[in-house]
Design an enzyme around this catalytic site. Structure first.
Site, PDB file in Angstrom:
ATOM      1  CG  ASP A   2      -4.608  -0.067   3.653  1.00 53.17           C
ATOM      2  OD1 ASP A   2      -4.489  -0.872   2.724  1.00 53.17           O
ATOM      3  OD2 ASP A   2      -3.953   0.975   3.735  1.00 53.17           O
ATOM      4  CG  ASN A  50      -8.726   2.465  -4.041  1.00 53.71           C
ATOM      5  OD1 ASN A  50      -9.609   2.276  -3.192  1.00 53.71           O
ATOM      6  ND2 ASN A  50      -7.445   2.564  -3.699  1.00 53.71           N
TER       7      ASN A  50
HETATM    8  C1  IPE Z   1      -7.578  -2.092   0.693  1.00 56.29           C
HETATM    9  O1  IPE Z   1      -6.597  -3.076   0.675  1.00 56.29           O
HETATM   10  C2  IPE Z   1      -8.753  -2.421  -0.157  1.00 56.29           C
HETATM   11  C3  IPE Z   1      -9.025  -1.527  -1.304  1.00 56.29           C
HETATM   12  C4  IPE Z   1      -8.357  -0.463  -1.625  1.00 56.29           C
HETATM   13  C5  IPE Z   1     -10.126  -1.897  -2.149  1.00 56.29           C
HETATM   14  P1  IPE Z   1      -5.294  -2.840  -0.171  1.00 56.29           P
HETATM   15  O2  IPE Z   1      -5.538  -3.315  -1.556  1.00 56.29           O
HETATM   16  O3  IPE Z   1      -4.870  -1.406  -0.055  1.00 56.29           O
HETATM   17  O4  IPE Z   1      -4.273  -3.785   0.554  1.00 56.29           O
HETATM   18  P2  IPE Z   1      -2.702  -3.581   0.675  1.00 56.29           P
HETATM   19  O5  IPE Z   1      -2.429  -2.194   1.177  1.00 56.29           O
HETATM   20  O6  IPE Z   1      -2.106  -3.809  -0.678  1.00 56.29           O
HETATM   21  O7  IPE Z   1      -2.308  -4.623   1.651  1.00 56.29           O
HETATM   22 MG    MG Z   2      -3.387  -0.409   0.908  1.00 57.74          MG
END
Ligand code: IPE
Ligand code: MG
Length: 211
Positions: A2, A50
């Site tokens: 994350d 996601n």
């Molecule tokens: C995690 O980073 C990566 C994936 C979900 C692919 P994020 O996209 O959640 O990063 P933040 O939370 O916006 O910083």
């Molecule tokens: Mg995130």
């Protein structure tokens, strides 16, 4: 893994650049785990939830997979590591599925360690799928035989980066007695040194497994 988005935002870069850096970090940390002789390492790359991100971001993530998966599997192969995908990859187009399956196939018999990558993975989804398979199996099977991680030990360590303190639907069955570590570091900045500190800390914890 994350913090990719915030890592990019801090630098006034597109979120996808953060994800790109995130892949580099994943390769770096996989190597560091290999150096530590960690036999099983898992990366939560793309969750069932996601998929609900803005379509541009999802497309960007999928094309990063497309661009990087062959290199990832070649590097694993060179290190004698088996690539195992956890999650329902039928969500991805046939081109991406093919790239993933080729990587899994060419590392299938390697014995130096296991690299799990979670793609369209959700712990609840995994449990529902396992329950369905279990229901249709003979009486000798265990529910865990039908998890994506069947045959693997439960994780000893979970590391959540980016300052969040939640599991976000990751390995809900497997994490029952896992030692949890939370780091404020944005994933692209996560270093071998921080990993080593966490492992040192892990060895100081007394694990009782409820006994
Ligand atoms: C995690 O980073 C990566 C994936 C979900 C692919 P994020 O996209 O959640 O990063 P933040 O939370 O916006 O910083
Ligand atoms: Mg995130």
């Amino acid at each position: 893994m994350d913090g990719n988005g915030r890592w990019a935002l801090k630098r006034h870069l597109p979120r996808n650049t953060g994800h790109k850096e995130g892949i580099k970090a994943m390769m770096r940390i996989a190597d560091a785990c290999h150096k530590l002789s960690v036999p099983y390492v898992s990366f939560y790359a793309f969750s069932t939830e996601n998929k609900n991100r803005p379509s541009g971001e999802v497309k960007g993530l999928v094309s990063l997979m497309e661009d990087n998966f062959s290199r990832l599997s070649s590097e694993l192969e060179a290190n004698n590591i088996r690539l195992n995908v956890i999650g329902d990859i039928t969500y991805f187009g046939s081109k991406v599925q093919k790239i993933i399956e080729t990587g899994v196939e060419k590392t299938r018999y390697l014995t130096g360690g296991v690299f799990n990558i979670a793609l369209n993975y959700g712990g609840r989804d995994e449990l529902c799928r396992a329950a369905e398979l279990y229901k249709n199996s003979d009486g000798n099977a265990k529910l865990s035989d039908f998890l994506y991680t069947a045959g693997q030990p439960d994780p000893d360590i979970l590391i959540r980066t980016g300052g969040e303190k939640r599991l976000s639907n990751f390995m809900l069955y497997q994490l029952a007695y896992t030692e949890l570590f939370f780091s404020d570091t944005y994933w692209p900045d996560f270093s071998e040194a921080e990993l080593n500190d966490i492992v040192d800390e892990y060895y100081k914890r007394e694990r009782r497994f409820g006994k």
